[in-house]
Design an enzyme around this catalytic site. Structure first.
Site, PDB file in Angstrom:
ATOM      1  N   ARG A   1     -25.935   5.546 -52.931  1.00  0.00           N
ATOM      2  CA  ARG A   1     -27.275   6.007 -52.552  1.00  0.00           C
ATOM      3  C   ARG A   1     -28.078   6.519 -53.744  1.00  0.00           C
ATOM      4  NH1 ARG A   1     -25.747  11.468 -49.004  1.00  0.00           N
ATOM      5  NH2 ARG A   1     -27.847  12.201 -49.425  1.00  0.00           N
TER       6      ARG A   1
ATOM      7  N   GLU B   1     -20.343  10.635 -40.950  1.00  0.00           N
ATOM      8  CA  GLU B   1     -21.028  10.032 -42.102  1.00  0.00           C
ATOM      9  C   GLU B   1     -20.113   9.099 -42.877  1.00  0.00           C
ATOM     10  OE1 GLU B   1     -22.480  13.124 -44.690  1.00  0.00           O
ATOM     11  OE2 GLU B   1     -20.710  14.350 -44.403  1.00  0.00           O
TER      12      GLU B   1
ATOM     13  N   HIS C   1     -30.361  13.823 -53.249  1.00  0.00           N
ATOM     14  CA  HIS C   1     -30.603  15.160 -52.699  1.00  0.00           C
ATOM     15  C   HIS C   1     -31.865  15.790 -53.263  1.00  0.00           C
ATOM     16  CE1 HIS C   1     -26.567  14.679 -51.100  1.00  0.00           C
ATOM     17  NE2 HIS C   1     -27.061  15.421 -50.140  1.00  0.00           N
TER      18      HIS C   1
ATOM     19  N   CYS D   1     -28.712  13.961 -38.293  1.00  0.00           N
ATOM     20  CA  CYS D   1     -29.338  14.881 -39.248  1.00  0.00           C
ATOM     21  C   CYS D   1     -29.614  14.207 -40.584  1.00  0.00           C
ATOM     22  CB  CYS D   1     -28.502  16.139 -39.436  1.00  0.00           C
ATOM     23  SG  CYS D   1     -26.895  15.822 -40.165  1.00  0.00           S
TER      24      CYS D   1
ATOM     25  N   ARG E   1     -27.752  22.975 -45.264  1.00  0.00           N
ATOM     26  CA  ARG E   1     -26.849  22.481 -46.314  1.00  0.00           C
ATOM     27  C   ARG E   1     -26.385  23.679 -47.151  1.00  0.00           C
ATOM     28  NH1 ARG E   1     -30.591  17.834 -46.039  1.00  0.00           N
ATOM     29  NH2 ARG E   1     -29.398  15.901 -46.094  1.00  0.00           N
TER      30      ARG E   1
ATOM     31  N   ARG F   1     -23.679  23.769 -42.078  1.00  0.00           N
ATOM     32  CA  ARG F   1     -22.638  22.856 -42.556  1.00  0.00           C
ATOM     33  C   ARG F   1     -21.870  23.542 -43.676  1.00  0.00           C
ATOM     34  NH1 ARG F   1     -24.413  17.263 -45.185  1.00  0.00           N
ATOM     35  NH2 ARG F   1     -25.022  18.528 -46.955  1.00  0.00           N
TER      36      ARG F   1
ATOM     37  N   ASN G   1     -27.380   9.183 -44.163  1.00  0.00           N
ATOM     38  CA  ASN G   1     -27.515   8.891 -45.602  1.00  0.00           C
ATOM     39  C   ASN G   1     -26.179   8.391 -46.159  1.00  0.00           C
ATOM     40  OD1 ASN G   1     -29.940  10.188 -45.094  1.00  0.00           O
ATOM     41  ND2 ASN G   1     -29.222  12.131 -45.902  1.00  0.00           N
ATOM     42  N   ASP G   2     -25.139   9.173 -45.888  1.00  0.00           N
ATOM     43  CA  ASP G   2     -23.828   8.737 -46.367  1.00  0.00           C
ATOM     44  C   ASP G   2     -23.271   7.599 -45.521  1.00  0.00           C
ATOM     45  OD1 ASP G   2     -23.176  10.138 -48.740  1.00  0.00           O
ATOM     46  OD2 ASP G   2     -23.041  11.974 -47.571  1.00  0.00           O
TER      47      ASP G   2
HETATM   48  C1  PEP Z   1     -26.083  12.558 -44.679  1.00  0.00           C
HETATM   49  O1  PEP Z   1     -25.193  12.096 -45.398  1.00  0.00           O
HETATM   50  O2  PEP Z   1     -26.806  11.857 -43.942  1.00  0.00           O
HETATM   51  C2  PEP Z   1     -26.357  14.012 -44.668  1.00  0.00           C
HETATM   52  C3  PEP Z   1     -27.171  14.551 -43.796  1.00  0.00           C
HETATM   53  O3  PEP Z   1     -25.766  14.762 -45.627  1.00  0.00           O
HETATM   54  P1  PEP Z   1     -26.238  14.768 -47.159  1.00  0.00           P
HETATM   55  O4  PEP Z   1     -27.533  14.018 -47.248  1.00  0.00           O
HETATM   56  O5  PEP Z   1     -26.384  16.187 -47.554  1.00  0.00           O
HETATM   57  O6  PEP Z   1     -25.114  14.082 -47.845  1.00  0.00           O
HETATM   58 MG    MG Z   2     -23.757  13.435 -46.341  1.00  0.00          MG
END
Ligand code: PEP
Ligand code: MG
Length: 538
Positions: free
Chosen positions: A463, A429, A188, A500, A295, A331, A452-453
């Site tokens: 990650r 996700e 993040h 996203c 976020r 979110r 990402n998740d």
């Molecule tokens: C994701 O997981 O792709 C996402 C957008 O949420 P975050 O990166 O905040 O976990």
């Molecule tokens: Mg996420």
């Protein structure tokens, strides 16, 4: 000249002085001093600096979150100026001939014990404040204190690693670049650097030693390099490279006001990801069509205690109003894993990414969830709001969420508080959500794919783990198939589907996403114009 290599998380060139960021040291030295007058002077100088910082924090909080939240920094200034507190420190330095750090530490201990033994809840709460101001002074004294307010000019931050809670504290106008020795491109902190639009490196082959503090450096986010004490030739080359990058950015300005449409006429909604109210400027500057991911947890990360309904309402309302009717997808709280917040007092977990996080916390600690929902529903009257829920894995969760949302709506209605229309959507996700997306789609208005998740959980790769970077492959066929399946299932049931996660900005995949039928891409504001150009070429 020293040259070190790292992994770039945002392209661009930054030139400036290095600011070595170190986490506050926990151990306090305990030493006898000869020259007590000099030690007293050292204490007074540190106290003066701390008071200046607290004043700055008060003004920043006043601007960003309002008077009620800012008051704490006023209280801290008063405590730091308290006569008894200062008498005690002076006495330990003068009479016991101890160093200033130790004097502050001992005074802090005595005052905390005294406050904690009081009957009054308010006074007991002051123990934490004494600790806070004392830690601030100690870290200034031992040179580990680095706060954005202390930076005299925009700097390149050099750190071992940064937690999201630390990164959100930085004043963006004072940041040229972030360079960390550890970290990963999907963390993040890296995402925040992208949102801030600053060239940054992670996994850099450099110790954040104080010897670099104040030295001139160049961060080349194109090549993934940092030059310390650059020679004349490198400086000239980099100034030219920076000039070219600026010129290219200027060229992209012509994309402003243009429609985000493919050659065959399909309109793609191009939205922005933000972490807070302060990012709306970048969204508007880059002519984004809306906000695809706010976020909201960064609002919580930036506070010392649970943000009240009022504080949240003001933040959401400000974003919605500033976006002037454009879509804003907020979110709900997504903490846990790398986003830890002390005041939530969450249990330590062996495996936090697979642990108590996001919607799991909200459905367990409903009072926290309901406060946020009340703020969101109240704000819905001020713009075009969509609410999105993170880390969903089951139909059961959505059913429960919708019950709670409805209860909150009725509660507000009974209180004669107006609530606007709003969409409800979920993040896809987890592989579980993607696989049962046919069952989830009829229950919601939209899906937003958190790549990402989704990558982390599909590939079973943390990650955050930099040593697995070579294995972390968001282009993996399994992920692309899950995205395709999710998008098809959304459309079959009348929901729209966007992305996203960071993959949304991956221009190698833009054409593929369009072929899959993706309706929306939400990316860091700095990518908007380039992505619009790319979509228009598809
Ligand atoms: C994701 O997981 O792709 C996402 C957008 O949420 P975050 O990166 O905040 O976990
Ligand atoms: Mg996420």
């Amino acid at each position: 000249m020293i040259v070190k290599e790292g992994k770039s998380v945002f392209k661009g060139v930054a030139i400036g002085k290095i600011f070595v960021y170190r986490k506050a040291q926990k151990a306090v030295s305990n030493e006898q001093v000869e020259d007590t007058a000099a030690e007293l002077e050292r204490y007074e100088a540190a106290k003066g600096k701390a008071l200046e910082q607290l004043k700055g924090l008060y003004e920043k909080a006043l601007r960003d979150v309002g008077e009620e939240e800012a008051m704490i920094f006023d209280v801290h200034q008063m405590l730091l100026d308290d006569l008894d507190y200062n008498d005690s420190i002076h006495s330990i330095i003068e009479n016991d001939k101890m160093n200033a750090e130790y004097a502050v530490f001992m005074t802090c201990e005595q005052f905390s014990v005294m406050f904690l033994s009081m009957d009054d809840d308010y006074m007991r709460g002051r123990a934490a404040d004494v600790k806070d101001i004392s830690e601030r002074v100690i870290s200034i004294l031992n040179g580990t204190q680095v706060s954005p307010e202390a930076m005299p000019e925009p700097v390149i931050i050099l750190a071992e690693d940064l937690a999201p809670s630390e990164t959100v504290q930085f004043d963006k106008s004072k940041l040229l670049s972030i360079v960390t020795q550890k970290g990963s491109a999907n963390s993040h902190t890296a995402i925040l650097a992208r949102t801030m639009n600053i060239p940054s490196l992670v996994m850099t082959d450099i110790e954040p030693s104080l010897e670099y503090h104040g030295r001139t450096a160049i961060v080349d986010g194109f090549a993934g390099l940092i030059y310390i004490d650059p020679d004349e030739e490198t400086m000239a080359k980099m100034i030219e490279k920076k000039g070219k990058a600026d010129a290219q950015r200027a060229l992209l300005q012509e994309m402003k006001g243009k429609e985000t449409v493919t050659k065959s006429g399909k309109h793609i909604h191009l939205y922005s990801n933000i972490g807070g109210v302060q990012d709306v400027d970048a969204v508007l500057e880059n002519d984004s069509e809306g906000i695809g991911l706010f976020r909201s947890e960064f609002l919580y990360l930036g506070c010392d205690d649970y943000p009240s309904e009022e504080v949240q309402f003001e933040a959401y309302k400000t974003v919605l109003s500033r976006m002037g009717g454009k879509k804003v997808i907020i979110r709900t709280l997504d903490i846990g894993a790398d986003k830890q917040i002390d005041y939530f007092d969450l249990p330590k977990e062996e495996n936090p990414a697979l642990g108590f996080r996001a919607i799991r916390i909200c459905l367990t600690r409903e009072e926290v969830f309901r406060t946020q929902l009340r703020a969101l529903l109240r704000a819905s009257a001020y713009g075009t709001l969509s609410i999105m829920f993170p880390m969903i894995i089951s139909v059961k969760e959505i059913v429960r969420i919708k019950e709670i949302v409805e209860e909150v709506r009725l509660e507000l209605e009974r209180e004669n508080i107006s609530v606007g229309d709003f969409e409800l959507g979920i993040m896809i996700e987890t592989p579980a959500a993607a696989v049962i997306s046919d069952q989830l789609a009829p229950l919601v208005d939209f899906f937003s794919i958190g790549s990402n998740d989704l990558t982390q959980y599909t590939l079973a790769i943390d990650r955050q783990n930099q040593s697995l970077d070579a294995f972390f492959d968001p282009h993996h066929e399994a992920i692309l198939r899950l995205i395709q399946m999710t998008c098809e299932n959304a459309h079959k049931h009348g929901a729209w589907c966007g992305i996203c996660g960071e993959l949304g900005a991956d221009m190698e995949l833009t054409a593929k996403f369009i072929q899959m039928g993706i309706d929306e891409l939400s990316v860091s504001p700095g990518y908007t114009l380039e992505l619009r150009k790319r979509i228009r070429e598809c």
